[in-house]
Design a protein around this motif. Structure first.
Motif, mmCIF file in Angstrom:
data_model
loop_
_atom_site.group_PDB
_atom_site.id
_atom_site.type_symbol
_atom_site.label_atom_id
_atom_site.label_comp_id
_atom_site.label_asym_id
_atom_site.label_seq_id
_atom_site.Cartn_x
_atom_site.Cartn_y
_atom_site.Cartn_z
ATOM 1 N N SER A 198 -17.992 1.982 34.741
ATOM 2 C CA SER A 198 -16.889 2.851 35.144
ATOM 3 C C SER A 198 -15.550 2.238 34.762
ATOM 4 C CB SER A 198 -16.937 3.069 36.661
ATOM 5 O OG SER A 198 -15.679 3.438 37.174
ATOM 6 N N GLY A 199 -14.644 3.073 34.221
ATOM 7 C CA GLY A 199 -13.297 2.614 33.907
ATOM 8 C C GLY A 199 -12.550 2.195 35.162
ATOM 9 N N THR A 200 -12.773 2.924 36.257
ATOM 10 C CA THR A 200 -12.128 2.584 37.530
ATOM 11 C C THR A 200 -12.558 1.200 37.995
ATOM 12 O OG1 THR A 200 -11.975 4.903 38.214
ATOM 13 C CG2 THR A 200 -11.883 3.246 39.955
ATOM 14 N N ARG A 201 -13.845 0.900 37.877
ATOM 15 C CA ARG A 201 -14.335 -0.422 38.278
ATOM 16 C C ARG A 201 -13.709 -1.514 37.419
ATOM 17 N NH1 ARG A 201 -20.143 -2.342 40.233
ATOM 18 N NH2 ARG A 201 -20.120 -4.525 39.603
ATOM 19 N N LYS A 202 -13.597 -1.263 36.095
ATOM 20 C CA LYS A 202 -13.003 -2.256 35.192
ATOM 21 C C LYS A 202 -11.547 -2.519 35.578
ATOM 22 C CE LYS A 202 -12.630 -4.882 31.481
ATOM 23 N NZ LYS A 202 -11.202 -5.209 31.518
ATOM 24 N N VAL A 203 -10.794 -1.471 35.898
ATOM 25 C CA VAL A 203 -9.397 -1.639 36.309
ATOM 26 C C VAL A 203 -9.328 -2.376 37.643
ATOM 27 C CG1 VAL A 203 -7.285 -0.425 36.979
ATOM 28 C CG2 VAL A 203 -8.624 0.395 35.050
ATOM 29 N N MET A 204 -10.248 -2.074 38.530
ATOM 30 C CA MET A 204 -10.301 -2.768 39.820
ATOM 31 C C MET A 204 -10.548 -4.262 39.612
ATOM 32 S SD MET A 204 -12.889 -1.930 42.964
ATOM 33 C CE MET A 204 -13.060 -3.013 44.385
ATOM 34 N N GLU A 205 -11.465 -4.600 38.706
ATOM 35 C CA GLU A 205 -11.742 -6.001 38.398
ATOM 36 C C GLU A 205 -10.508 -6.691 37.821
ATOM 37 O OE1 GLU A 205 -16.536 -5.719 37.398
ATOM 38 O OE2 GLU A 205 -15.064 -5.430 35.807
ATOM 39 N N ASP A 206 -9.776 -5.981 36.932
ATOM 40 C CA ASP A 206 -8.551 -6.543 36.356
ATOM 41 C C ASP A 206 -7.500 -6.775 37.441
ATOM 42 O OD1 ASP A 206 -9.740 -6.409 33.877
ATOM 43 O OD2 ASP A 206 -8.721 -4.560 33.280
ATOM 44 N N TYR A 207 -7.380 -5.806 38.338
ATOM 45 C CA TYR A 207 -6.418 -5.894 39.441
ATOM 46 C C TYR A 207 -6.714 -7.118 40.313
ATOM 47 C CZ TYR A 207 -3.544 -4.038 43.330
ATOM 48 O OH TYR A 207 -2.596 -3.835 44.306
ATOM 49 N N LEU A 208 -7.973 -7.281 40.676
ATOM 50 C CA LEU A 208 -8.356 -8.432 41.487
ATOM 51 C C LEU A 208 -8.103 -9.744 40.753
ATOM 52 C CD1 LEU A 208 -11.733 -7.059 42.901
ATOM 53 C CD2 LEU A 208 -9.666 -7.496 44.230
ATOM 54 N N SER A 209 -8.416 -9.756 39.457
ATOM 55 C CA SER A 209 -8.250 -10.973 38.654
ATOM 56 C C SER A 209 -6.795 -11.425 38.607
ATOM 57 C CB SER A 209 -8.773 -10.734 37.240
ATOM 58 O OG SER A 209 -8.572 -11.862 36.432
#
Length: 293
Positions: A198-209
């Protein structure tokens, strides 16, 4: 030369499977096999090696494959160019989109496009970002709109819209009363997350990182395959989550969930992607101009 035979041959080579090629062609496996057999008989050569390692092109088959791709692409371009003389676009446009743009952005773009070109039949196929880009590269869709840019040299992309990732919680969740919610604070609560790809999950991972955290730091209780399902899970009290603001706003207005406004949102972009070989086809070019305006 029958172009449908060439199209079938191209897909069999790329998918290494008669059954998957048949699905892409919206045909049956026997019909697809007959097209390949007819092509081989017409050329008087074996084009496929059906060995234990799977379907592979012979030396002659590889030459035919490369020539077939060029012929099919040139023919499609010719068909599009000739439609200019009809003073209107006709044909088909298949749009691949990930969940958020496919649900909240694409419908209005299609409406605008169809108002200008009513003779174009439009189909929208929604799947996660990675799967959508795979469909584009396999030529199962004409264009894609996702939250992930592609690094493939075969593809060109441009940013066409923006959104934000926001933190949501059940309507009466204590986070709504927090003056300055922090990552350390939200880690105390159960999380609902999107599925891998999911693109949303990838953005969430970037946000957390960016904030020196990862998904492993969160107490993830369930992974779900659509944003609407995530919102419903949060509404039911399964946990909190990060979701698209485009998706969260209607649910918040209906008092199904609350957006934790004091938690800083994270900007995300959506990208319109095409195959380099066909990006100048009139139908694709006109749709691209509409969504970019």
């Amino acid at each position: 030369m029958n172009l449908t035979k060439l199209e079938a041959f191209i897909l069999v080579i790329e998918k290494k499977s008669f059954s998957e090629a048949a699905i892409a062609l919206k045909s049956s496996q026997p019909a697809t096999s007959l097209k390949i057999k007819s092509l081989e008989e017409e050329l008087g050569l074996d084009l496929l090696d059906r060995g234990s390692s799977g379907i592979q092109p012979t030396a002659a088959g590889m030459l035919v494959y490369q020539a077939s791709k060029e012929m099919v692409q040139r023919w499609r371009k010719l068909e599009d160019d000739l439609r200019v003389f009809e003073n209107t676009l006709t044909g088909t446009l298949t749009i691949g989109a990930s969940t958020i743009p496919g649900t909240y952005l694409v419908p209005s773009w299609v409406k605008k496009f169809r108002s200008l070109y009513p003779n174009v039949a439009v189909t929208v196929e929604i799947s996660d970002s990675k799967e959508t880009l795979k469909k584009l590269q396999s030529q199962l869709v004409d264009v894609s709109i996702t939250g992930l840019p592609s690094d493939s040299k075969e593809l060109s992309y441009k940013q066409v819209s923006s959104d934000a990732l926001v933190l949501i919680a059940p309507s009466h969740h204590p986070l709504g009363l927090s003056k300055e919610p922090t990552f350390e604070q939200i880690k105390q609560f159960d999380f609902v997350i999107r599925e891998e790809g999911s693109g949303t999950r990838k953005v969430m991972e970037d946000y957390l990182s960016i904030h020196s955290h990862s998904l492993a730091d969160l107490n993830s209780v369930v992974s779900i395959g659509s944003t609407e399902a995530v919102i419903a899970a949060v509404e039911a009290g399964l946990g909190i989550s990060f979701v698209s603001k485009l998706a969260a706003q209607p649910a918040a207005k209906a008092n199904r969930i609350q957006i934790i406004e004091k938690f800083e949102p994270f900007q995300r972009d959506f990208y319109f992607t095409t195959l380099n070989d066909v990006k100048d086809r009139p139908i694709i070019k006109e749709f691209s101009e509409i969504i970019g305006s």
